[in-house]
Design an enzyme around this catalytic site. Structure first.
Site, PDB file in Angstrom:
ATOM      1  N   GLN A 337     114.938 -12.326 -80.969  1.00 43.64           N
ATOM      2  CA  GLN A 337     116.232 -11.309 -81.279  1.00 43.64           C
ATOM      3  C   GLN A 337     115.743 -10.403 -82.221  1.00 43.64           C
ATOM      4  OE1 GLN A 337     118.870 -12.007 -79.777  1.00 43.64           O
ATOM      5  NE2 GLN A 337     120.263 -10.578 -80.619  1.00 43.64           N
ATOM      6  N   GLU A 364     108.180 -35.938 -73.339  1.00 41.87           N
ATOM      7  CA  GLU A 364     108.063 -36.787 -74.325  1.00 41.87           C
ATOM      8  C   GLU A 364     109.359 -37.675 -74.850  1.00 41.87           C
ATOM      9  OE1 GLU A 364     104.677 -37.906 -76.488  1.00 41.87           O
ATOM     10  OE2 GLU A 364     103.325 -36.306 -75.268  1.00 41.87           O
TER      11      GLU A 364
HETATM   12  N1  COS Z   1     107.989 -49.863 -79.788  1.00 42.32           N
HETATM   13  C1  COS Z   1     107.869 -51.171 -79.366  1.00 42.32           C
HETATM   14  N2  COS Z   1     108.633 -51.721 -78.287  1.00 42.32           N
HETATM   15  C2  COS Z   1     109.528 -51.001 -77.921  1.00 42.32           C
HETATM   16  C3  COS Z   1     109.774 -49.705 -78.154  1.00 42.32           C
HETATM   17  C4  COS Z   1     108.977 -49.031 -79.278  1.00 42.32           C
HETATM   18  N3  COS Z   1     109.362 -47.862 -79.723  1.00 42.32           N
HETATM   19  N4  COS Z   1     110.713 -49.254 -77.519  1.00 42.32           N
HETATM   20  C5  COS Z   1     111.133 -50.121 -76.629  1.00 42.32           C
HETATM   21  N5  COS Z   1     110.372 -51.180 -76.798  1.00 42.32           N
HETATM   22  C6  COS Z   1     110.599 -52.445 -76.181  1.00 42.32           C
HETATM   23  C7  COS Z   1     111.892 -53.267 -76.457  1.00 42.32           C
HETATM   24  O1  COS Z   1     112.206 -53.975 -77.743  1.00 42.32           O
HETATM   25  C8  COS Z   1     112.255 -54.059 -75.358  1.00 42.32           C
HETATM   26  O2  COS Z   1     111.665 -55.071 -75.344  1.00 42.32           O
HETATM   27  P1  COS Z   1     112.448 -56.703 -75.299  1.00 42.32           P
HETATM   28  O3  COS Z   1     112.917 -56.758 -74.075  1.00 42.32           O
HETATM   29  O4  COS Z   1     111.434 -57.811 -75.678  1.00 42.32           O
HETATM   30  O5  COS Z   1     113.258 -56.445 -76.570  1.00 42.32           O
HETATM   31  C9  COS Z   1     111.699 -53.257 -74.240  1.00 42.32           C
HETATM   32  O6  COS Z   1     110.675 -52.542 -74.894  1.00 42.32           O
HETATM   33  C10 COS Z   1     112.396 -52.387 -73.514  1.00 42.32           C
HETATM   34  O7  COS Z   1     113.092 -51.378 -74.130  1.00 42.32           O
HETATM   35  P2  COS Z   1     114.347 -51.063 -74.016  1.00 42.32           P
HETATM   36  O8  COS Z   1     115.457 -52.171 -73.669  1.00 42.32           O
HETATM   37  O9  COS Z   1     114.910 -49.986 -75.121  1.00 42.32           O
HETATM   38  O10 COS Z   1     114.358 -50.107 -72.705  1.00 42.32           O
HETATM   39  P3  COS Z   1     115.365 -49.072 -71.957  1.00 42.32           P
HETATM   40  O11 COS Z   1     115.120 -49.253 -70.355  1.00 42.32           O
HETATM   41  O12 COS Z   1     116.554 -49.278 -72.511  1.00 42.32           O
HETATM   42  O13 COS Z   1     114.778 -47.693 -72.257  1.00 42.32           O
HETATM   43  C11 COS Z   1     114.185 -45.454 -73.417  1.00 42.32           C
HETATM   44  C12 COS Z   1     114.615 -47.260 -73.499  1.00 42.32           C
HETATM   45  C13 COS Z   1     115.620 -44.953 -72.750  1.00 42.32           C
HETATM   46  C14 COS Z   1     114.035 -45.353 -74.890  1.00 42.32           C
HETATM   47  C15 COS Z   1     112.962 -45.297 -72.628  1.00 42.32           C
HETATM   48  O14 COS Z   1     113.048 -45.564 -71.258  1.00 42.32           O
HETATM   49  C16 COS Z   1     112.582 -43.944 -73.134  1.00 42.32           C
HETATM   50  O15 COS Z   1     111.767 -43.930 -74.116  1.00 42.32           O
HETATM   51  N6  COS Z   1     112.660 -42.921 -72.101  1.00 42.32           N
HETATM   52  C17 COS Z   1     112.259 -41.679 -72.289  1.00 42.32           C
HETATM   53  C18 COS Z   1     110.864 -41.624 -71.550  1.00 42.32           C
HETATM   54  C19 COS Z   1     109.893 -40.599 -71.849  1.00 42.32           C
HETATM   55  O16 COS Z   1     109.925 -40.392 -73.032  1.00 42.32           O
HETATM   56  N7  COS Z   1     108.948 -40.032 -70.976  1.00 42.32           N
HETATM   57  C20 COS Z   1     108.480 -39.133 -71.195  1.00 42.32           C
HETATM   58  C21 COS Z   1     107.294 -39.051 -70.454  1.00 42.32           C
HETATM   59  S1  COS Z   1     105.835 -39.618 -70.900  1.00 42.32           S
HETATM   60  S2  COS Z   1     104.984 -38.426 -71.797  1.00 42.32           S
END
Ligand code: COS
Length: 384
Positions: A337, A364
């Site tokens: 801008q 990410e």
């Molecule tokens: N550190 C350690 N463990 C983790 C964690 C973290 N930051 N985040 C999740 N977990 C664990 C959880 O504790 C859970 O374990 P338990 O079942 O033993 O409790 C397990 O991993 C699954 O986690 P959760 O239930 O939160 O998974 P979801 O399917 O609900 O997904 C999100 C969570 C949406 C946060 C995840 O899929 C995500 O980050 N998506 C975005 C992906 C991304 O960033 N992609 C970018 C490309 S890679 S560069």
């Protein structure tokens, strides 16, 4: 945490000089040729940039997270394509091995990752599994002394250059979510592994992404990360906690550079007989940008220090990624801008930075996913 302020200051100064004298002058060439020149890659390797976060015992510089992020923010005052080249080696690629690998796996791969001889890519996202990463479908089936991988990964950074892929694949189809996912170390050249064409992107020319396909790709069982099934998703999430702080640092670096461009233009460009920087509405855009960058910087370094002290920082990392990437979007928009029509014209840094910054709010973990993680962590830390 800064472990040795004197040594770190010397390192920081040499990177800042490299950015000023070598990288910024090469930016237009990188954008036009969509490649980082080989001589600069060599210089980046010689400076140790590929091994910033890798422990010394594997040939890296073993910087703390705070130190690494300070250098990343400085590096990102030049085109983010340079940082992208080291990003997977310094961040998600090496960290997956460090957090989840066996000692044998670390010794085998980390030295060449730290030197930059081997580029490592992190393969989580799939065509049907983006934000919902745990729904990934790539399968890994045990067959004798190997696992056979089938599936496809999407938007994989540095895949065209990679010598190693850390691949999340489902080893237990009975478990639909995170528990059934394992991580594998797949070397480039393994039969059944192939790459799609590099994708054309909105910005960050010189940084490359493509699809990675697995078609009956046999991976030795020793290359199951940590030689442990079912741990892949959690390792990926732990790695992303740090990765999100890296993106916050990238956002700070890009915003800082954009502000410098805005300040320079505001001082030079005259309208109504005066430099436009003398007008209060332009000053307000510059001032808001400085306040934004300062806030993002403070929070990101605070989270990094906490992580260096061993604290769990899932919530803080998402706060930093969310705030800093959105902040960078605001800053580059203001700087376009300030440039007026010139900011919309190709060849101006402001126009390029505007395009380069757009991905920060997406990769990410999108801003929406960060908000979801923050809300979940809040509920976990403060149960009713
Ligand atoms: N550190 C350690 N463990 C983790 C964690 C973290 N930051 N985040 C999740 N977990 C664990 C959880 O504790 C859970 O374990 P338990 O079942 O033993 O409790 C397990 O991993 C699954 O986690 P959760 O239930 O939160 O998974 P979801 O399917 O609900 O997904 C999100 C969570 C949406 C946060 C995840 O899929 C995500 O980050 N998506 C975005 C992906 C991304 O960033 N992609 C970018 C490309 S890679 S560069």
């Amino acid at each position: 945490m800064i472990s040795d302020p004197e040594t770190f200051s010397l390192l920081h100064d040499s990177i800042a000089r490299f950015v000023r004298e070598r990288l910024i002058p090469a930016e237009n060439r990188v954008a036009e040729e969509d490649a980082v020149p080989a001589e600069l890659v060599g210089e980046m390797r010689a400076l140790g940039l590929f091994g910033l976060s890798v422990p010394r015992q594997y040939g890296g510089l073993e910087l703390t997270l705070e130190e690494t992020l300070l250098l990343v923010a400085t590096l990102c005052q030049a085109s983010p394509a340079f940082r992208s080249l080291i990003a997977t080696n310094v961040g998600v690629g090496s960290q997956t091995l460090l957090m989840g690998g066996t000692e044998v796996q670390k010794q085998r791969y980390l030295p060449s990752i730290a030197s930059g001889e081997m580029i490592v890519s992190f393969c989580l996202t799939e065509p049907e599994a983006g934000s919902d990463a745990a729904s990934l479908r790539t399968r890994a089936v045990r067959d004798g002394d190997a696992y056979v991988l089938n599936g496809a990964k999407r938007f994989i950074t540095n895949a065209p250059q990679a010598g190693l892929f850390t691949v999340m694949a489902r080893t237990d189809p009975a478990r639909k979510g995170a528990d059934g996912i394992s991580a594998f170390l797949v070397e480039a050249g393994t039969p059944g592994l192939s790459l799609g064409a590099p994708m054309k992107k909105m910005g960050q020319q010189g940084a490359h992404i493509c699809d990675v396909m697995f078609d009956d790709c046999r991976v030795p069982k020793e290359n199951l990360l940590g030689e442990r099934e079912g741990a892949g998703f959690k390792t990926a999430m732990q790695v992303l906690d740090k990765g999100r702080l890296h993106v916050a640092a990238v956002s700070i670096g890009i915003a800082e550079r954009a502000l410098q461009e805005g300040l320079r233009y505001a001082a030079q460009r005259k309208q109504f007989g005066r430099p436009i920087g003398e007008f209060q509405l332009v000053q307000a855009m510059l001032a808001d940008s400085r306040a934004d960058i300062y806030a993002a910087r403070c929070m990101t370094l605070d989270a990094a220090r906490r992580r260096d002290l061993g604290e769990e920082i899932t919530l803080e990392a998402s706060c930093c990624k969310l705030f800093a990437s959105e902040m960078c979007g605001r800053v580059v928009d203001r700087v376009v801008q300030i440039h007026g029509g010139a900011g919309y014209v190709a060849g101006h840094a402001a126009e390029r930075l505007y395009r380069d910054a757009r991905i920060l709010r997406i990769y990410e973990g999108t801003s929406e996913v960060q908000r979801l993680i923050i809300a979940r962590e809040l509920a976990r830390r403060h149960p009713g």
